[in-house]
Design an enzyme around this catalytic site. Structure first.
Site, PDB file in Angstrom:
ATOM      1  N   ASP A 434     -17.499 -71.508 -56.822  1.00  0.00           N
ATOM      2  CA  ASP A 434     -16.495 -72.176 -56.025  1.00  0.00           C
ATOM      3  C   ASP A 434     -15.605 -71.079 -55.445  1.00  0.00           C
ATOM      4  O   ASP A 434     -15.620 -69.953 -55.930  1.00  0.00           O
ATOM      5  CB  ASP A 434     -15.704 -73.082 -56.968  1.00  0.00           C
ATOM      6  CG  ASP A 434     -14.532 -73.717 -56.277  1.00  0.00           C
ATOM      7  OD1 ASP A 434     -14.706 -74.125 -55.138  1.00  0.00           O
ATOM      8  OD2 ASP A 434     -13.469 -73.795 -56.893  1.00  0.00           O
ATOM      9  N   ARG A 648      -6.618 -63.289 -43.431  1.00  0.00           N
ATOM     10  CA  ARG A 648      -6.680 -64.513 -42.639  1.00  0.00           C
ATOM     11  C   ARG A 648      -5.662 -64.395 -41.522  1.00  0.00           C
ATOM     12  O   ARG A 648      -4.499 -64.149 -41.761  1.00  0.00           O
ATOM     13  CB  ARG A 648      -6.335 -65.722 -43.508  1.00  0.00           C
ATOM     14  CG  ARG A 648      -7.283 -65.918 -44.654  1.00  0.00           C
ATOM     15  CD  ARG A 648      -6.600 -66.621 -45.800  1.00  0.00           C
ATOM     16  NE  ARG A 648      -6.259 -67.996 -45.506  1.00  0.00           N
ATOM     17  CZ  ARG A 648      -7.011 -69.032 -45.836  1.00  0.00           C
ATOM     18  NH1 ARG A 648      -8.141 -68.843 -46.447  1.00  0.00           N
ATOM     19  NH2 ARG A 648      -6.627 -70.259 -45.564  1.00  0.00           N
ATOM     20  N   THR A 728     -18.080 -73.829 -50.958  1.00  0.00           N
ATOM     21  CA  THR A 728     -16.665 -74.117 -50.832  1.00  0.00           C
ATOM     22  C   THR A 728     -16.441 -75.282 -49.881  1.00  0.00           C
ATOM     23  O   THR A 728     -17.260 -75.575 -49.023  1.00  0.00           O
ATOM     24  CB  THR A 728     -15.900 -72.871 -50.348  1.00  0.00           C
ATOM     25  OG1 THR A 728     -14.611 -73.273 -49.958  1.00  0.00           O
ATOM     26  CG2 THR A 728     -16.599 -72.211 -49.185  1.00  0.00           C
ATOM     27  N   ASP A 730     -14.069 -75.187 -47.885  1.00  0.00           N
ATOM     28  CA  ASP A 730     -13.337 -74.611 -46.757  1.00  0.00           C
ATOM     29  C   ASP A 730     -14.160 -74.619 -45.491  1.00  0.00           C
ATOM     30  O   ASP A 730     -15.354 -74.877 -45.491  1.00  0.00           O
ATOM     31  CB  ASP A 730     -12.977 -73.162 -47.071  1.00  0.00           C
ATOM     32  CG  ASP A 730     -11.919 -73.098 -48.117  1.00  0.00           C
ATOM     33  OD1 ASP A 730     -11.103 -74.017 -48.182  1.00  0.00           O
ATOM     34  OD2 ASP A 730     -11.928 -72.127 -48.892  1.00  0.00           O
ATOM     35  N   ARG A 839     -17.629 -76.293 -46.333  1.00  0.00           N
ATOM     36  CA  ARG A 839     -17.373 -77.705 -46.100  1.00  0.00           C
ATOM     37  C   ARG A 839     -18.358 -78.572 -46.861  1.00  0.00           C
ATOM     38  O   ARG A 839     -18.872 -79.553 -46.348  1.00  0.00           O
ATOM     39  CB  ARG A 839     -17.466 -78.029 -44.606  1.00  0.00           C
ATOM     40  CG  ARG A 839     -16.616 -77.131 -43.766  1.00  0.00           C
ATOM     41  CD  ARG A 839     -15.875 -77.874 -42.744  1.00  0.00           C
ATOM     42  NE  ARG A 839     -15.044 -78.916 -43.342  1.00  0.00           N
ATOM     43  CZ  ARG A 839     -13.993 -79.449 -42.754  1.00  0.00           C
ATOM     44  NH1 ARG A 839     -13.648 -79.062 -41.566  1.00  0.00           N
ATOM     45  NH2 ARG A 839     -13.306 -80.372 -43.348  1.00  0.00           N
TER      46      ARG A 839
END
EC number: 7.6.2.1
Lengths: 1233, 334
Positions: A434, A648, A728, A730, A839
């Protein structure tokens, strides 16, 4: 009090007929309890029909229903069920059942051995197993006891009385204080917070640490004090207990009103209260009926791959046994004959049937059974119990107590929750990880920024450091002394701090930059309005980090109202001046995943209208005004630099709006906002109209703080031959970003990105036909997969081809997992060095895991920290949960719990590898010693006319496994170390031996079997052939028992010495156990042989030891028996060494330091191949386009929604609305409408 | 409600995060055992070790082998197989009938020469082949209790089918082993003079004193229809019946040697021995050979070249391997 009377009557009627009550109540509430779609973590549990009625604050009224108490029990047995249940469990094992059968068989006359031979080891094994069960269960019992005796305040006679949890009953009104755990599922009545709101932490349930809000019904807000609370009389009608954590339906009938209840009022057991002084609640579900207890899954018991292979070995042994028995039985059928008159084969007495040549078939059948009993020792009965003991000690003493895996910050040691997977840890080939909470801390820190073409921030990210270290550059970290360090802000550059930005080349850009940070967000301040004490509630930690950054730059956002944002600005007009400025917020253009940006239109105090915007570089750059090309170019460079160092990024831009233009746009905006259909879409379109012609201010770089040591650990694990997949929830960009930061992907790799964010798919989606969407996506995915696979093959076929990495998103994955495409996906992903799935829903995580587990038959490990990882953890061969700060759900489902991702290296490379090595040795050694022992018996059978005469004395045979050879093998299971822990980590390549299962192949077993046959032949024939002539100077000869005892002595010595030959390290315990085993045999023999008339072996050992021949034999026979093994080992080591043997010899002269220096940090020597790849990486190349867009918000996507496989619509402004409601609820309502 | 007190009501998991965290530290205690750092010797089977171990084995084994072989060589063994020789020619095709017949004359004489001087004591053995004294049915067919004590006379359960006489009287000693007691007898004459074959101390002391009772006398023995072998003197207790004791220590293999008696005089080389054999025992039905063996004994026991040779062979093999590995080490190091 009319409501109270209603309750009374209903309760009195119920006391008259408890059974009638349910139907009564049901009639009163027709269909009031809607069936809800149940979402839970484990299996689906059918909801019990009907519902329960709880009378609040009235124990008597609840009495007739007999709700369960609040005490819980997680024990497997109680005093009475222990023996039958535990024995039943034991006999489910084939070996135990086999021995039970053999024991029964050995009481019949066909048995050559007395029952004791098989009963003794069986009962010893059972005894140990039962003791272990009892011990484990008593530990569980004590845990339960501790939990049940926690104290809680219960309302009694207008006072809070402290009593243990177990005495809490359904309907009680209780008070839970801050940070306290809820003892049962409660209906929240009142909270000390003004509007009945309380905050709870659900980390024990779902692993989410962000606080959740529960709100009491408005009618019950007042029942806070004991005096008031004791007046509370109500009736709760709600669903029956079930395991769905996220649903609850019911009604509170109170003061003649029926108030619907929702999960919002429910405080679940296992959660704890935060940020609230205390809450008062009514107990609804207790003990085993609470949702969390209903949810405790029986962790599916996993068996290690090695153990499953062991079963095959046992089966092979059974087959061998059968063949041996068959040979013997046929032999006996041929042998029996009347010519051996001294046997009186035809005497006709009981039992002579087995020797009567008149019926050879009967002879064969009976001898078959005889021999099965005789050779039963070939099945190592104590193997399972020995392995269990070894693994148990490995877990409790080694893994749980390893100081290297103890995390002092969270005070968490490693925890092995299941003890039967230790050796599986040594064979893991695929790790599924994860991201959030596992690889990263979910802690965003403002790290760098670029303003007006200038980079600020001196920090060095882990990935930069790692890269530099590999290139041999030592990085000096010279941090300025006055760095502001706080959670969310890790920025070190004096040029921007304390107003110093005024002296920078473009102070105006700086000012707008800071303002943008302070204004353009959806953060909600909480607590005191002072910079030190304020707490920001943000939907995503990125946002909080940006606001905190603004605060530290002197733009302190301290208050939000529905219409304004208040910022305390410093140094703006002149150095040192602090002023409070309020900005009127006119419009908020929300963030969502397609827009990838967020804008705020605000009115400055001076009346200027400004739009501040922040978002992904890709979307911002499209919308920039023409010109400013220098800054754009420089900033893009910066973005790429930030991106490749794993940061990021977000671009900030602004735009001044002329009032007239704004007014006309605002009308459209209001229109869109009030539209009923497609509101979101229309809002997006309207936003598009104003978000253009922006002026770029700069960009921010936020460090998604990795867990400590993640890149190094990943690198180490990769060197160990383990492939790491990141799964993940994300977005693609974030996931790639983290993969970069973790060193999982780098620019030399060939990346395959299969994403659903393509134009083709988007177009299809816009058309909205579900069937078509599915079809289009499937075709797209198929095409992509095919392309990627072709490319991958061409890459792989060329020698110096780049390593491959695959990035795939959840939607595509859904189709790629389709049976028709699964093979392609598997082919592609198995060839990839790193795989990132983004996702993905929890279900998909599990699917991907089992794709590799079942499709590729590789050993998989899943590691995660949250409830969304549970399915994946359970699907993998080994599940690892991250324990510590985060929740318990993942840990509860896991097999091992560690505090930090980096401990995985120790867990796998040290503990796993050693366990694997040790268990392999234990198993093969067990196999060897029992086979050797039994084969000797087998050879003897040939010389006894296949009669099944036993060679060994009963007691010798029964104690062989449990005493004379039992202890040493445990020692190897505990202490054997090929190379030290530090070398194991330094040479992760050693781990590959486990992946390839080098030590427990059929080949290895065959070699053992070969030497077993060789040794048994030597042991039997050398001892027996020499038995003909006299053995002492008095001319006396040996009988059968003398020979067998001599052979037995030789076997015990040989087998124990052979044990020493498998040891890589010999501690005093090895010596003690081997010496003790041999000694124990002699001591036993001395005592046993001295017991008058007991058996055939009376005095045998003394007679034997009075001959020189005995001593000559016990020196000679073991040496000859082991000669072959020794030659084999010498040659093997010399010519075909294992990797570990090479490492052993390289570091032979090093003293294993007791210092705990981690070799991980020591600079690794590069192999030529690595050196080359790094050299290549330094060559000038096309810079990747990767910029690392950062705006991800895991908080938006609730677990609840993701369970369903859909993503909840994002409602960033809920936070703001809540804030307004808190301060000015009236205004808020007016505004909203 | 002061918030400080709230921690006291917190659940067990929460307790550690309070100010009392030091006390509740879950940090494992250091111990060499749990950290797996027990001091250990790490033997690595390097070529050096291999060579030295082989050399060492060779050096130890060869002398032991030589000593054993020397001892074994000193033993003089005189075997004389008589099972065929003692069958009269008219019965040569029907040996079984001859041996089973009660009327035939079983006495048989033969002469043979002593090849080497034999020092006393000289042990007289009989050796049988293809005789399965280790057969399961045979081995268990005895009653230890009955042999040991008079009171256990009735304890004949294991002795079937030779447990009781047809009229239900217990047989002492019962069982197949005793029933099939070897009954050939030997007399040896040197220069016409009988050599005394002593039957004293031909059994292991432990058997004689503890396994066979001094108050247990043979009873109903060989009284049934089938005679298996020798009869016993009913006036001598079992502990004195050494032939029986020797016979009842069942042999390990189907070829075995049992002590018949001892000769307490030396035999000179080239002396002619004449044997008088009572050939009573039936091995003809299953083709077993009968051999009379005269043998001396040394510290190693009887003649046993096997052990010495094996020692020498393994010692030599070790040295050979040592040399091989050494050469390999010198010429083709790793």
């Amino acid at each position: 009090m009319s409501g109270w009377e209603r309750v009374r009557t209903s309760s009195s009627s119920s006391s008259r007929s408890p059974h009638g009550m349910g139907s009564n109540a049901f009639r009163e509430l027709p269909n009031r309890i809607p069936s809800s779609r149940t979402i839970q973590l484990g299996r689906v549990q059918p909801q019990a029909p009907g519902h329960r009625t709880v009378f609040c604050n009235d124990r008597d009224a609840n009495l007739p229903v007999r709700f369960k108490g609040n005490s819980i029990s997680t024990t497997k047995y109680n005093v009475f069920t222990f023996l039958p249940k535990a024995l039943f469990e034991q006999f489910r094992r084939v070996a135990n059942l086999y021995f039970l059968t053999i024991s029964i068989l050995s009481t019949t006359p066909i048995s050559p051995v007395s029952p004791i031979t098989n009963v003794a080891p069986l009962s010893l094994v059972l005894l140990i197993s039962l003791m272990k069960e009892a011990f484990e269960d008593s530990k569980r019992f004590q845990n339960d006891l501790a939990v049940n005796n926690n104290l809680i305040d219960v309302l009694q006679d207008q006072k809070w009385v402290s009593m243990p949890w177990k005495r809490v009953q359904v309907g009680d009104v209780i008070r839970v204080k801050q940070d306290g755990f809820f003892p049962a599922d409660l209906l929240c009545l009142a909270s000390t917070n003004p509007d009945g709101v309380c905050y709870i932490e659900t980390s024990n349930l779902d692993g989410e640490t962000n606080l959740k809000i529960r709100k009491a019904l408005e009618k019950t807000w007042d029942y806070l004090t004991p005096e008031k609370a004791s007046e509370f009389k109500g009736e709760v009608q709600c669903e029956q207990p079930n395991n769905s954590l996220y649903t609850f339906t019911g009604n509170l009938i109170f003061q003649k009103q029926t108030l619907p209840l929702s999960p919002n009022q429910l405080l679940l057991r296992g959660c704890s209260l935060r940020n609230t002084e205390y809450v008062v609640g009514v107990v609804i579900f207790t003990g085993q009926e609470t949702k969390v207890m209903m949810n405790t899954m029986n962790v599916p018991s996993k068996r290690s791959t090695l153990e499953r292979k062991l079963d095959k070995l046992i089966l092979a042994l059974f087959a061998t046994l059968f063949v041996m028995c068959l040979l013997g039985a046929i032999g006996s059928g041929i042998f029996v004959s009347n010519k051996y008159f001294y046997l009186r084969p035809n005497a006709g007495d009981e039992g002579s049937g087995q020797f009567n040549p008149g019926n050879r078939l009967l002879v064969i059948t009976l001898t078959m059974f005889t021999l099965i009993t005789l050779y039963s020792s070939i099945i190592p009965i104590s193997l399972y119990v020995s392995i269990e003991m070894i693994k148990f000690i490995q877990c409790t003493q080694f893994i749980n107590k390893d100081l290297r895996m103890y995390h002092s910050e969270t005070n968490t040691p490693a925890l092995a929750r299941t003890s039967n997977l230790n050796e599986e840890l040594g064979q893991v080939e695929y790790i599924f990880s994860d991201k959030t909470g596992t690889l990263t801390r979910n802690l965003m820190e403002f790290f760098k920024c670029s303003i007006g073409g200038e980079i600020y921030g001196n920090g060095i990210t882990e990935i930069e450091r790692g890269l530099a270290e590999r290139n041999g550059i030592k990085i000096q970290e010279n941090r300025s002394a006055n760095v502001v360090q706080e959670k969310g802000f890790n920025f070190d550059d004096a040029r921007l701090m304390r107003g110093a930005w005024r002296n920078e080349p473009n102070p105006d850009s700086c000012k707008e930059f800071f303002r943008c940070l302070a204004i353009c967000h959806t953060v909600l301040p909480e607590g005191d309005e002072s910079p030190e004490k304020i707490r920001y509630q943000a939907a995503s930690p990125d946002e909080a980090a940006l606001v905190i950054a603004a605060k530290n730059f002197g733009f302190f956002f301290y208050r939000r109202t529905p219409t304004s944002i208040y910022v305390r600005e410093s140094h703006v007009e002149k150095m040192g001046k602090i002023q409070d400025v309020s900005y009127e917020i006119l419009n908020v253009l929300e963030f969502n995943s397609t827009r990838k940006r967020q804008s705020v239109v605000c009115r400055h105090p001076d009346g200027r209208l400004v739009l501040y915007c922040k978002g992904a570089d890709s979307v911002i750059y499209e919308r920039l005004a023409d010109g400013y090309n220098d800054i754009k170019k420089v900033t893009r460079n910066h973005l790429e630099r930030f991106g490749s160092s794993g940061l990021r990024t977000l671009c900030l831009a602004y735009k001044e709006l002329p009032p007239d233009l704004y007014e006309s746009w605002n009308e459209k905006f209001i229109h869109a906002k009030s539209s009923l259909r497609d509101r979101e879409k229309k809002l997006d379109e309207v936003a598009e109209l104003v978000e253009n012609g922006l002026v770029l201010i700069g960009c921010t770089a936020i460090e998604d703080k990795l867990q400590e040591g993640v890149p190094t650990t990943i690198e180490t694990l990769q060197r160990a031959g383990i492939k790491i997949w990141v799964l993940t929830g994300d977005k693609v960009e974030t996931a790639i970003n983290i993969a970069y930061a973790c060193n999982l992907i780098n620019n030399e790799m060939k990346q395959f990105v299969i994403s659903s964010e393509t134009d083709v798919i988007r177009e299809a989606e816009e058309r909205g036909d579900q069937v078509e969407i599915a079809h289009v996506i499937k075709e797209e995915v198929k095409r992509e997969l095919k392309n990627c696979l072709e490319e991958a093959q061409s890459c792989l076929s060329s020698l110096s081809g780049p390593k491959l990495a695959l990035v795939i998103d959840g939607k595509c994955l859904m189709y790629a997992l389709d049976p028709s495409l699964r093979v392609m996906l598997l082919n592609l992903s198995l060839n990839c060095h790193a795989v990132v799935c983004c996702r993905v829903s929890p279900l998909q995580k599990a699917q991907v895991t089992s794709l590799v587990k079942k499709g590729a038959r590789k050993i998989t490990l899943s590691i995660g920290d949250g409830a969304n990882d549970v399915s994946m953890i359970q699907a993998a061969h080994v599940g690892v949960g991250i324990s510590g700060l985060e929740g318990m759900q993942a840990v509860m489902a896991s097999d091992f719990a560690i505090a930090q991702f980096r401990y995985l290296a120790d867990l796998l490379l040290v503990h796993g590898r050693w366990s694997y090595l040790r268990i392999c040795k234990v198993v093969t050694y067990f196999f060897y010693k029992n086979l050797t022992f039994t084969l000797i018996q087998f050879w003897f059978t040939f010389q006894t006319g296949f009669s099944g005469q036993r060679f060994y004395d009963d007691w010798f045979q029964s104690l062989y496994n449990v005493i004379f050879t039992a202890l040493p093998v445990i020692m190897v299971g505990l202490f054997d170390k090929d190379v030290s822990a530090s070398l194991s980590v330094k040479y992760p390549e050693l781990y590959m031996e486990g992946i390839r299962n080098v030590f427990f192949k059929w080949r290895v077993v065959a070699i053992w079997a070969f030497f077993s046959v060789y040794q048994s032949l030597i042991l039997y024939y050398f001892v027996s052939t020499a038995s003909l002539t006299a053995k002492n100077s008095a001319g006396l000869t040996f009988g059968v028992w003398d020979v067998s005892t001599l052979a037995f002595t030789c076997v015990v010595i040989t087998v124990n010495l052979r044990f020493l030959m498998i040891c890589n390290s010999i501690t005093k315990w090895h010596i003690i156990s081997v010496g003790g085993s041999i000694l124990s045999w002699f001591i036993f023999a001395f005592i046993y042989c001295a017991i008058i008339g007991k058996g055939n072996t009376y005095f045998v050992i003394y007679d034997l030891m009075s001959t020189i021949y005995f001593y000559l034999s016990i020196i000679f026979v073991p040496v000859v028996a082991l000669f072959g093994d020794f030659v084999y080992q010498g040659i093997q080591r010399w010519f075909f060494p294992y990797d570990y043997q090479i490492v052993q010899e390289t570091h032979r002269h090093e003293v294993e330091g007791t210092s705990r220096a981690r070799l991980l940090e020591i600079e690794n020597q590069l192999t030529p191949a690595e050196a080359r790849s790094y050299a290549i990486s330094q060559l000038p190349r096309e810079i990747s386009k990767h910029t690392g867009f950062a705006f991800d918000s895991p908080g938006y996507e609730s677990f609840f929604a993701s369970q369903l496989g859909v993503y909840a619509p994002q409602k960033a402004w809920d936070v703001a609305r809540r804030a307004s409601a808190k301060t000015k609820p009236k205004v808020h309502r007016k505004n909203d409408s | 409600m002061p918030p400080e007190t709230s921690t006291s009501s917190a659940g067990g998991k929460e307790g550690s995060s309070g100010p009392s965290s030091k006390k509740n530290s879950k940090k494992p205690k250091y111990s060499k055992f749990s950290q797996q750092e027990l001091p250990a010797w790490k033997p690595i089977l390097t070529p050096g070790w291999v060579i030295s171990i082989f050399a060492f084995t060779g050096i130890i084994f060869i002398p032991i082998g030589l000593a054993s072989l020397y001892a074994s060589e000193k033993v003089v063994e005189l075997p004389f197989q008589y099972d065929q020789k003692c069958i009269p020619s008219e019965y040569s095709n029907n040996a079984e009938a001859y041996i089973k017949s009660t009327t035939t004359n079983k006495t048989c004489t033969a002469t043979f020469k002593v090849e080497k001087t034999m020092k006393s004591p000289i042990y007289v053995y009989y050796q049988l082949t293809n005789y399965f004294q280790n057969h399961r049915r045979y081995v268990k067919s005895k009653s230890e209790d009955q042999l040991r004590q008079k009171s256990a006379e009735e304890d004949t359960d294991d002795c079937k089918p030779e447990a009781r006489t047809p009229d239900g009287q217990p047989i002492v000693p019962c069982g197949l082993i005793a029933w099939s007691l070897f009954n050939d007898t030997y007399k040896i004459k040197v220069k016409g003079k009988h050599l005394k074959i002593s039957k004293k101390n031909i059994a292991w002391q432990s058997d004689q004193t503890k396994k066979f009772g001094s108050d247990v006398y043979p009873k109903n023995f060989q009284a049934g229809g089938l005679i298996g072998g020798a009869k016993l003197n009913e006036s001598i207790p079992l502990s004195g019946q050494e032939d029986l004791i020797v016979w009842m220590r069942t042999a390990a293999l189907s070829t075995f040697r049992k002590l018949y008696g001892k000769i307490e005089t030396d035999l000179e080389a080239n002396e002619e021995l004449s044997l008088v054999i009572e050939n009573n025992y039936n091995t003809y039905s299953f083709g077993g050979k009968k051999t009379l063996v005269l043998s001396t004994a040394t510290w190693i026991g009887g003649k046993n070249d096997f052990l010495g040779l094996a020692y020498i062979f393994i010692g030599g093999l070790s040295l050979f391997f040592a040399v091989c590995f050494l050469l390999m080490y010198l010429f083709k190091p790793r």
